[in-house]
Write a protein that holds these residues in place. Structure first.
Motif, mmCIF file in Angstrom:
data_model
loop_
_atom_site.group_PDB
_atom_site.id
_atom_site.type_symbol
_atom_site.label_atom_id
_atom_site.label_comp_id
_atom_site.label_asym_id
_atom_site.label_seq_id
_atom_site.Cartn_x
_atom_site.Cartn_y
_atom_site.Cartn_z
ATOM 1 N N LEU A 375 0.827 -1.212 0.000
ATOM 2 C CA LEU A 375 0.000 0.000 0.000
ATOM 3 C C LEU A 375 0.861 1.261 0.000
ATOM 4 N N ALA A 376 1.994 1.211 0.655
ATOM 5 C CA ALA A 376 2.906 2.360 0.623
ATOM 6 C C ALA A 376 3.438 2.584 -0.792
ATOM 7 N N ARG A 377 3.785 1.487 -1.487
ATOM 8 C CA ARG A 377 4.264 1.615 -2.875
ATOM 9 C C ARG A 377 3.144 2.127 -3.784
ATOM 10 N N MET A 378 1.934 1.654 -3.534
ATOM 11 C CA MET A 378 0.786 2.116 -4.323
ATOM 12 C C MET A 378 0.593 3.622 -4.168
ATOM 13 N N ALA A 379 0.692 4.112 -2.933
ATOM 14 C CA ALA A 379 0.526 5.542 -2.683
ATOM 15 C C ALA A 379 1.608 6.344 -3.405
ATOM 16 N N ALA A 431 -8.937 -4.190 5.876
ATOM 17 C CA ALA A 431 -10.185 -3.529 6.268
ATOM 18 C C ALA A 431 -9.917 -2.132 6.826
ATOM 19 N N GLU A 432 -8.868 -2.009 7.664
ATOM 20 C CA GLU A 432 -8.512 -0.699 8.210
ATOM 21 C C GLU A 432 -8.079 0.254 7.095
ATOM 22 N N ALA A 433 -7.309 -0.270 6.154
ATOM 23 C CA ALA A 433 -6.883 0.554 5.017
ATOM 24 C C ALA A 433 -8.076 1.004 4.193
ATOM 25 N N GLY A 434 -9.049 0.103 3.988
ATOM 26 C CA GLY A 434 -10.247 0.445 3.229
ATOM 27 C C GLY A 434 -11.070 1.520 3.900
ATOM 28 N N ASP A 435 -11.224 1.416 5.223
ATOM 29 C CA ASP A 435 -11.970 2.441 5.956
ATOM 30 C C ASP A 435 -11.310 3.813 5.811
ATOM 31 N N ALA A 436 -9.983 3.834 5.951
ATOM 32 C CA ALA A 436 -9.264 5.107 5.878
ATOM 33 C C ALA A 436 -9.287 5.675 4.464
ATOM 34 N N TRP A 437 -9.115 4.812 3.472
ATOM 35 C CA TRP A 437 -9.134 5.272 2.078
ATOM 36 C C TRP A 437 -10.491 5.885 1.745
ATOM 37 N N SER A 438 -11.557 5.191 2.130
ATOM 38 C CA SER A 438 -12.905 5.698 1.863
ATOM 39 C C SER A 438 -13.140 7.030 2.549
ATOM 40 N N ASP A 439 -12.708 7.132 3.816
ATOM 41 C CA ASP A 439 -12.993 8.332 4.590
ATOM 42 C C ASP A 439 -12.219 9.535 4.084
ATOM 43 N N GLN A 440 -10.952 9.359 3.766
ATOM 44 C CA GLN A 440 -10.114 10.489 3.368
ATOM 45 C C GLN A 440 -10.157 10.751 1.866
ATOM 46 N N GLY A 443 -15.535 10.917 -2.447
ATOM 47 C CA GLY A 443 -15.911 10.781 -3.842
ATOM 48 C C GLY A 443 -16.169 9.350 -4.266
ATOM 49 N N THR A 444 -16.351 9.169 -5.570
ATOM 50 C CA THR A 444 -16.614 7.844 -6.115
ATOM 51 C C THR A 444 -15.413 6.936 -5.955
ATOM 52 N N SER A 445 -14.221 7.436 -6.279
ATOM 53 C CA SER A 445 -13.034 6.589 -6.182
ATOM 54 C C SER A 445 -12.785 6.161 -4.743
ATOM 55 N N GLY A 446 -13.062 7.051 -3.779
ATOM 56 C CA GLY A 446 -12.844 6.704 -2.383
ATOM 57 C C GLY A 446 -13.720 5.555 -1.930
ATOM 58 N N VAL A 447 -15.014 5.639 -2.231
ATOM 59 C CA VAL A 447 -15.908 4.569 -1.791
ATOM 60 C C VAL A 447 -15.609 3.273 -2.531
ATOM 61 N N ILE A 448 -15.229 3.341 -3.811
ATOM 62 C CA ILE A 448 -14.923 2.126 -4.565
ATOM 63 C C ILE A 448 -13.672 1.442 -4.017
ATOM 64 N N TRP A 449 -12.603 2.208 -3.822
ATOM 65 C CA TRP A 449 -11.390 1.585 -3.299
ATOM 66 C C TRP A 449 -11.565 1.141 -1.855
ATOM 67 N N GLY A 450 -12.386 1.859 -1.091
ATOM 68 C CA GLY A 450 -12.690 1.373 0.245
ATOM 69 C C GLY A 450 -13.361 0.010 0.203
ATOM 70 N N ARG A 451 -14.342 -0.146 -0.687
ATOM 71 C CA ARG A 451 -15.032 -1.430 -0.818
ATOM 72 C C ARG A 451 -14.088 -2.522 -1.320
ATOM 73 N N ILE A 452 -13.207 -2.173 -2.263
ATOM 74 C CA ILE A 452 -12.262 -3.175 -2.785
ATOM 75 C C ILE A 452 -11.393 -3.718 -1.655
ATOM 76 N N LEU A 453 -10.788 -2.829 -0.886
ATOM 77 C CA LEU A 453 -9.883 -3.271 0.178
ATOM 78 C C LEU A 453 -10.642 -4.009 1.279
ATOM 79 N N GLN A 454 -11.831 -3.516 1.617
ATOM 80 C CA GLN A 454 -12.622 -4.198 2.646
ATOM 81 C C GLN A 454 -13.025 -5.603 2.192
ATOM 82 N N THR A 455 -13.375 -5.754 0.917
ATOM 83 C CA THR A 455 -13.755 -7.064 0.395
ATOM 84 C C THR A 455 -12.553 -8.002 0.350
ATOM 85 N N LEU A 456 -11.408 -7.493 -0.074
ATOM 86 C CA LEU A 456 -10.195 -8.312 -0.053
ATOM 87 C C LEU A 456 -9.904 -8.786 1.369
ATOM 88 N N GLY A 457 -10.048 -7.869 2.329
ATOM 89 C CA GLY A 457 -9.772 -8.230 3.706
ATOM 90 C C GLY A 457 -10.727 -9.280 4.235
#
Length: 580
Positions: A375-379, A431-440, A443-457
């Motif tokens: 996730l650090a490399r992704m950022a 799941a923690e990463a997904g919550d933080a990504w969605s919150d910060q 927008g659309t990308s935030g909620v989508i990536w939040g769901r992706i990470l939460q589902t993976l978790g």
């Protein structure tokens, strides 16, 4: 351009802190936004509004007696996250139900709908009324697809006044829908807006030209024309809005509320010159002007432009909409008449709940550390491409995709590292990463990536080893979740055009016995090719939909950022299956 800021990433938090400090008579801060700092004499339906920041006085400036009870605040031009909308609604609820109302934008709908589902699951009756007043964003027979601009004010005001009178949730919802049905708006711009930390505006208009039918998030106009005189602009506004009179209203003798709204840098004096002709033209058409408003009600940061909204009250004086529109209200930015004295409530901050890290196996904790590194490399990869992602988004959208992905990926990376360092397993870390990504990210990308990470978790869990089969299954689950809640399909020019071929190719490769270090890079290449092929498509969903063919020739930024993340992960895979 915007000049006064510190760290652009802190802009929302700092503007909120300053707003609350200046407006304590009306509002208090809660996680996710603001709610009233006073209590009604009797419990009422709670009106909760919200959206991205950058539109003041929408949305926080409209919280107070006679109007909204709370506002969920997202980052600049980004919808508030699910967590923010839920938190504000919980604080605003008085036991008689909650009405969400906001502009019809994809990210807002996804996040507020998810918050509504949470509230309903807890036994809180919650409804939603979308504002769809912008006549240029869709034809009349697709009224439900239109976006909300300055007409937000009419819907919020009528709903707030009805709640103040003690109306039931059913009645408040009916009146809000009726107001939206009777509201039409039309906007123009002479130049774009610039977000804090950026040197270039989200869009530009050629010298001497005017964008027609623009959106309030920096979306380019639908059309372009020479800059008119004030009288000519008034003629354009009024003539076009009179072409679309709501059903059940006769123009002759109709009672109408005109709202001439400045979008950020057009001066009040200029607006009054335009309104002079607006008023004259409306009266010449046989319309009775009622309680007009001229000023800033829904801005677009520092955009040079304005819009005209007409709320058609009906043909009879003193009807329900007129009574509610003219009822008293007292907010930081909109005041009318006199409201009764209110008791102030305790404004002390709500204590943050302590999170408990669930137990995890050694294998899963090892995978969690590796996931945090990924996730650090992704950022870092998103940081390097943020400007280009924003440029792609500005062609037919609002230009904030890069900024949103930056905020979200950074927050996700920080949360993942914190969870992994605390001993979390792979599932909890994601799941923690997904919550933080969605919150910060918002927008659309935030909620989508939040769901992706939460589902993976959820699929990986905290106990089982992480191997190729488990990863492929988790990616397939994430694909299905994104398609399910976003309603997009292949060919709509969204992230789905990249995630579907990626997930399908990864699954096929893993089922054929290929290790993850081989299967993932191959699938990433497929995603990259699919993302680039979206350049040949016309957008069918989201904010870019309004601009249709304008998006042809530019890849979808959501698909491109998805492929970029997949490619980044491919370059970080270990030499053998195991972690990640």
């Amino acid at each position: 351009m915007t000049r006064l800021f510190n760290d652009p990433d802190d802009f929302l938090d700092e503007l909120t802190e300053g707003f609350v400090a200046a407006s304590g008579r009306w509002v208090r801060a809660v996680p996710g936004g603001v709610v009233r700092s006073t209590r009604s004499p009797e419990p009422t339906v709670a009106i909760v509004i919200g959206g991205g920041s950058g539109h003041y006085p929408a949305f926080a400036g409209l919280v107070g007696p006679g109007l909204a009870h709370g506002a969920a605040m997202g980052n600049l031009f980004a919808s508030p996250s699910t967590q923010r909308a839920y938190s504000v609604a919980k604080e605003a609820d008085q036991g008689r139900g909650v009405l969400f109302s906001y502009g019809n934008y994809a990210g807002d709908v996804l996040n507020f709908d998810a918050a509504q589902d949470q509230l309903k699951a807890e036994g809180i009756d919650c409804r939603t009324v979308l504002v769809t007043d912008d006549i240029w964003s869709a034809p009349p027979d697709e009224f439900e697809k239109r976006r909300g601009i300055a007409g937000d004010l009419t819907v919020f005001k009528v709903a707030g006044a009805a709640a103040e009178e003690g109306a039931s949730l059913d009645e408040v919802e009916r009146l809000a829908r009726h107001t939206n049905d009777r509201t039409r708006s039309f906007g123009v711009a002479f130049d774009g807006c610039t977000l804090p930390g950026k040197s270039e505006p989200l869009f530009t208009v050629p010298q001497g030209r005017m964008a027609v039918g623009l959106g309030i998030h920096g979306e380019p106009g639908i059309d372009e024309t020479d800059v008119p005189t004030a009288d000519e602009l008034a003629e354009l506004f009024v003539s076009r809005l009179l072409q679309e009179v709501p059903e059940g209203v006769e123009v002759s003798g109709a009672r109408v509320v005109p709202i001439l709204n400045g979008l950020g840098s057009v001066k009040y004096e200029e607006l009054f010159v335009v309104y002079r002709s607006v008023d004259r033209l409306l009266r010449a058409a046989g319309v009775e002007v009622v309680d007009p408003e001229v000023g800033e009600f829904c801005t677009s940061f520092d955009m040079a432009g304005c819009s005209l909204t007409l709320l058609w009250l009906g043909n009879e004086p003193g009807g329900e909409l007129e009574r509610l529109w003219t009822a008293p209200a007292d907010t930081p930015a909109f005041r009318r008449g006199s409201v009764s004295e209110r008791e102030h409530v305790d404004s002390s901050a709500t204590a943050a709940a302590q999170k408990t890290i669930p137990p995890a196996s050694d294998e899963s904790r090892h995978a969690a550390t590796y996931i945090a590194d990924l996730l650090a490399r992704m950022a870092e990869a998103i940081d390097a491409q943020a400007d280009e992602l924003g440029r792609m988004d500005s062609v037919a959208g609002d230009g904030d995709h890069g900024i949103g992905m930056q905020r979200g990926s950074r927050a996700g990376a920080r949360a993942a590292r914190s969870a992994a360092d605390a001993g979390a397993g792979a599932g909890t870390t994601l799941a923690e990463a997904g919550d933080a990504w969605s919150d910060q990210g918002g927008g659309t990308s935030g909620v989508i990536w939040g769901r992706i990470l939460q589902t993976l978790g959820k699929t990986l869990g905290d106990e089982a080893p992480v191997n190729a089969a488990v990863v492929a299954a988790a990616v397939g689950e994430a694909r299905d979740v994104v398609m399910g809640f976003g309603k997009a399909k292949v060919g709509d020019k969204t992230m789905v055009d990249a995630i579907v071929p990626f997930a399908d190719d990864l699954s096929a490769s893993v089922e054929a016995g290929r290790p993850l270090r081989v299967a993932w890079p191959q699938a990433a290449a497929v995603a990259e090719q699919a993302a680039q092929q979206t350049a040949d498509m016309a957008a069918k969903l989201g904010r870019a939909r309004s601009h249709g063919d304008k998006s042809i020739g530019t890849p979808d930024p959501g698909a491109v950022s998805f492929a970029l993340i997949c490619t980044t992960v491919a370059g970080e895979l270990p030499p053998a299956d195991g972690a990640g």
